[in-house]
Design a protein around this motif. Structure first.
Motif, mmCIF file in Angstrom:
data_model
loop_
_atom_site.group_PDB
_atom_site.id
_atom_site.type_symbol
_atom_site.label_atom_id
_atom_site.label_comp_id
_atom_site.label_asym_id
_atom_site.label_seq_id
_atom_site.Cartn_x
_atom_site.Cartn_y
_atom_site.Cartn_z
ATOM 1 N N MET A 1 0.843 -1.170 0.000
ATOM 2 C CA MET A 1 0.000 0.000 0.000
ATOM 3 C C MET A 1 0.889 1.234 0.000
ATOM 4 N N GLU A 2 0.556 2.203 -0.820
ATOM 5 C CA GLU A 2 1.314 3.445 -0.861
ATOM 6 C C GLU A 2 0.637 4.479 0.024
ATOM 7 N N ILE A 3 1.477 5.191 0.795
ATOM 8 C CA ILE A 3 0.974 6.206 1.707
ATOM 9 C C ILE A 3 1.795 7.482 1.561
ATOM 10 N N ILE A 4 1.220 8.588 2.043
ATOM 11 C CA ILE A 4 1.921 9.872 2.090
ATOM 12 C C ILE A 4 2.156 10.181 3.564
ATOM 13 N N LEU A 5 3.409 10.332 3.940
ATOM 14 C CA LEU A 5 3.739 10.591 5.343
ATOM 15 C C LEU A 5 3.386 12.029 5.715
ATOM 16 N N ILE A 6 2.771 12.190 6.867
ATOM 17 C CA ILE A 6 2.383 13.505 7.352
ATOM 18 C C ILE A 6 3.484 14.107 8.216
ATOM 19 N N GLN A 7 4.324 13.267 8.800
ATOM 20 C CA GLN A 7 5.455 13.741 9.579
ATOM 21 C C GLN A 7 6.634 12.779 9.432
ATOM 22 N N ASP A 8 7.803 13.237 9.858
ATOM 23 C CA ASP A 8 8.998 12.394 9.785
ATOM 24 C C ASP A 8 8.837 11.184 10.692
ATOM 25 N N ILE A 9 9.201 10.014 10.174
ATOM 26 C CA ILE A 9 9.179 8.792 10.965
ATOM 27 C C ILE A 9 10.554 8.138 10.808
ATOM 28 N N PRO A 10 11.280 7.980 11.928
ATOM 29 C CA PRO A 10 12.613 7.384 11.841
ATOM 30 C C PRO A 10 12.560 5.989 11.204
ATOM 31 N N ASN A 11 13.548 5.700 10.417
ATOM 32 C CA ASN A 11 13.711 4.416 9.719
ATOM 33 C C ASN A 11 12.603 4.130 8.704
ATOM 34 N N LEU A 12 11.782 5.123 8.382
ATOM 35 C CA LEU A 12 10.722 4.920 7.397
ATOM 36 C C LEU A 12 10.766 5.983 6.312
ATOM 37 N N GLY A 13 10.729 7.252 6.690
ATOM 38 C CA GLY A 13 10.776 8.315 5.693
ATOM 39 C C GLY A 13 10.545 9.683 6.293
ATOM 40 N N ASP A 14 10.637 10.681 5.429
ATOM 41 C CA ASP A 14 10.462 12.065 5.843
ATOM 42 C C ASP A 14 9.068 12.557 5.502
ATOM 43 N N LYS A 15 8.701 13.682 6.082
ATOM 44 C CA LYS A 15 7.397 14.287 5.857
ATOM 45 C C LYS A 15 7.179 14.527 4.364
ATOM 46 N N ASP A 16 5.958 14.302 3.896
ATOM 47 C CA ASP A 16 5.521 14.507 2.507
ATOM 48 C C ASP A 16 6.153 13.533 1.517
#
Length: 148
Positions: free
Chosen positions: A1-16
């Motif tokens: 599933m593809e998602i758009i991150l709303i905030q930075d999550i360590p070891n996953l990705g950055d915001k947006d």
């Protein structure tokens, strides 16, 4: 599933950032906690428009920071401090004094954006401060500590 991150999550990705994660992780953890949204077609369209607007604002901020950097390079700072006869300062000089001196010269710089290599300045002499005006714009400001 593809998602758009709303905030930075360590070891996953950055915001947006648009990333692909397992369905259960997205549905059971990221989306309910408000850390991400599902990357549907309308959400992608909104995301692209937001990124375009943010990039435009970012270039304006960077241009402003570059202009201020050019003006700061021309400034010569001299900070007075009470010293002993051997040139040792009573106390120390820190970023607060640098920020106050810059304010007197007409530059409103937050002291948290000012750093220097020396951890503590306790002697009269010439030093260099690094002023971070933007995440991509840093200027070096030479200053001198003089005896009052």
């Amino acid at each position: 599933m593809e998602i758009i991150l709303i905030q930075d999550i360590p070891n996953l990705g950055d915001k947006d950032e648009i990333i692909k994660v397992k369905d259960g992780y997205a549905r059971n953890y990221l989306i309910p906690k408000g850390l991400a949204i599902n990357a549907t077609a309308p959400a992608r369209k909104r995301h692209a428009e937001n990124m375009k607007q943010r990039a435009h604002k970012e270039t304006k901020l960077k241009e402003g920071a570059l202009e201020i950097a050019e003006k700061i390079k021309a400034v010569e700072l001299s900070i007075g401090a009470k010293t002993s006869s051997k040139g040792k300062i009573f106390g120390s000089v820190n970023t607060i004094q640098i920020a106050e001196s810059l304010k007197e010269k007409g530059f409103e710089i937050d002291r948290k954006n000012i750093t220097f290599k020396e951890e503590i300045i306790k002697e009269v002499g010439k030093y260099t401060a690094h002023i971070k005006l933007h995440k991509e714009v840093t200027v070096e400001l030479p200053f001198e500590i003089v005896s009052e």
